[in-house]
Write an enzyme that holds these catalytic residues in place. Structure first.
Site, PDB file in Angstrom:
ATOM      1  N   GLY A 149     -31.908  18.606  37.106  1.00 25.25           N
ATOM      2  CA  GLY A 149     -31.992  18.157  35.724  1.00 25.25           C
ATOM      3  C   GLY A 149     -30.791  17.362  35.262  1.00 25.25           C
ATOM      4  N   GLU A 150     -29.721  17.372  36.027  1.00 23.38           N
ATOM      5  CA  GLU A 150     -28.533  16.574  35.688  1.00 23.38           C
ATOM      6  C   GLU A 150     -28.840  15.099  35.894  1.00 23.38           C
ATOM      7  OE1 GLU A 150     -24.092  16.145  37.610  1.00 23.38           O
ATOM      8  OE2 GLU A 150     -24.933  18.178  37.444  1.00 23.38           O
ATOM      9  N   GLN A 181     -28.163  20.368   9.934  1.00 22.77           N
ATOM     10  CA  GLN A 181     -27.105  21.382  10.000  1.00 22.77           C
ATOM     11  C   GLN A 181     -25.789  20.734   9.578  1.00 22.77           C
ATOM     12  OE1 GLN A 181     -27.289  23.859  13.676  1.00 22.77           O
ATOM     13  NE2 GLN A 181     -29.088  22.624  14.190  1.00 22.77           N
ATOM     14  N   LYS A 226     -39.600  23.771  -4.338  1.00 24.49           N
ATOM     15  CA  LYS A 226     -40.135  24.669  -3.309  1.00 24.49           C
ATOM     16  C   LYS A 226     -39.167  25.801  -3.026  1.00 24.49           C
ATOM     17  CE  LYS A 226     -38.239  22.132   0.685  1.00 24.49           C
ATOM     18  NZ  LYS A 226     -38.525  21.369   1.900  1.00 24.49           N
ATOM     19  N   GLY A 281     -45.285  20.657   7.050  1.00 26.45           N
ATOM     20  CA  GLY A 281     -45.724  21.710   6.138  1.00 26.45           C
ATOM     21  C   GLY A 281     -45.420  21.383   4.687  1.00 26.45           C
ATOM     22  N   THR A 282     -44.183  20.960   4.407  1.00 28.23           N
ATOM     23  CA  THR A 282     -43.781  20.666   3.030  1.00 28.23           C
ATOM     24  C   THR A 282     -44.526  19.465   2.467  1.00 28.23           C
ATOM     25  OG1 THR A 282     -41.566  21.596   3.367  1.00 28.23           O
ATOM     26  CG2 THR A 282     -41.837  20.041   1.561  1.00 28.23           C
TER      27      THR A 282
END
Length: 325
Positions: free
Chosen positions: A54-55, A112, A207, A240-241
């Site tokens: 995977g590298e 974040q 919300k 969803g929102t």
């Protein structure tokens, strides 16, 4: 002797004809090719070799010594896209590029951006540090989830807005009773900018979340009865929102409901939710490739916007004229 002197001479001529070079990561190749078409340059040759575990390894297949290098790669899921960009930057630095500009239409990890509860990471700051440490001299990005992320970088950041692509499209719809809406209070500033520019009323949705990607309750602040509603957001993940907001608009008498968002993350089951919702159209930029099967989705290209920005940055010209909002 003849060959020894010819090769450097040809390199000098080619560098004068192509004062900057553009390269792309694997999953942003579709956009990089379109940007290069707008710029009138060839996409640079680069090789990414994958190993069995995977590298992977990044290498430039042409000289970039002394060149202004633009590396196009959005950091959408999965994390390999970010790692690929970091290796591209490191390889360019070690190949003696004059300057390295990361072109990141979608800057991932941007949700974040602060500590909203104890003992959590601030991933967008970490990614900014990684890119800076790797060796970028500048960042060109679009519609960050939070404007303050620009301050996480110690290099210049050109923060573009997809509104320059969206607004002409909205105007082409010729909606008579248009209302601009935000699916949450956090996006009120963004929606308000659209409302002011288009001279349309603003409606907000409030919300309450019980956890990430799950909305518990939503209410409308404003009147949508008989209106053509356009919901404005920066990204759609599970949808969803946005779908709940659209359904709520319809329940409150909206004549039609559309939504636009800069980044089409569209994690499952987003496409099905959009299909089952009151939305008549979902409008995205192509900062992230939408590969789902949803006839309600319209994709607008941002290649011209980024090509013009690259030209302006290279020529040390202002980019502020690109901002409609």
């Amino acid at each position: 002797m003849h060959q020894f002197f010819t090769s450097p001479l040809l390199n000098i001529i080619m560098n004068s004809l192509t004062p900057f070079k553009v390269f792309s990561g694997t999953n942003s190749m579709y956009l990089a090719k379109e940007i290069c078409q707008n710029l009138g340059v060839e996409l640079g040759q680069m090789n990414i070799q994958h190993f069995a575990d995977g590298e992977f390894e990044v290498s430039f297949e042409e000289s970039i010594r002394g060149c202004e290098v633009y590396l196009i790669q959005s950091t959408f899921p999965n994390s390999d896209n970010l790692m690929e960009l970091l290796l591209m930057v490191d390889a360019a630095k070690r190949a003696s590029a004059k300057s390295i500009i990361a072109v990141v239409p979608y800057f991932g990890w941007a949700r974040q951006d602060r500590k909203d509860k104890p003992r959590v990471s601030i991933a967008s700051k970490l990614v900014a540090d990684l890119l800076s440490t790797a060796g970028i001299n500048r960042l060109i990005t679009m519609d960050l989830h939070a404007d303050q992320i620009q301050g996480f970088f110690n290099v210049p950041v050109d923060h573009l807005y997809a509104s320059s692509c969206f607004i002409p499209y909205i105007q082409s719809l010729k909606l008579e009773n248009m209302v601009i809406a935000s699916p949450d209070v956090g996006g009120a500033k963004r929606a308000n900018n659209y409302a002011k520019y288009l001279n349309a009323p603003l409606v907000l949705c409030h919300k309450q979340r019980i956890k990430a990607n799950v909305v518990e309750n939503m209410t409308i602040i404003g009147d949508v009865r008989g209106k053509d509603v356009i919901l404005v957001d920066d990204m759609v993940d599970t949808a969803g929102t946005i779908c709940r907001a659209a359904n709520l608009m319809q329940e409150n008498g909206a004549r039609s409901v559309r939504a636009l968002a800069s980044h089409a993350i569209m994690s499952d089951p987003a496409s099905q939710r959009v299909m089952d919702s009151a939305l008549c159209e979902m409008i995205f930029s192509n900062s992230i490739p939408f590969r789902g099967d949803c006839p309600k989705v319209t994709t607008l290209s941002i290649a011209g916007l980024f090509a013009d920005t690259i030209n302006r940055v290279h020529e040390n010209r202002s980019i502020s004229s690109q901002y409609l909002l």
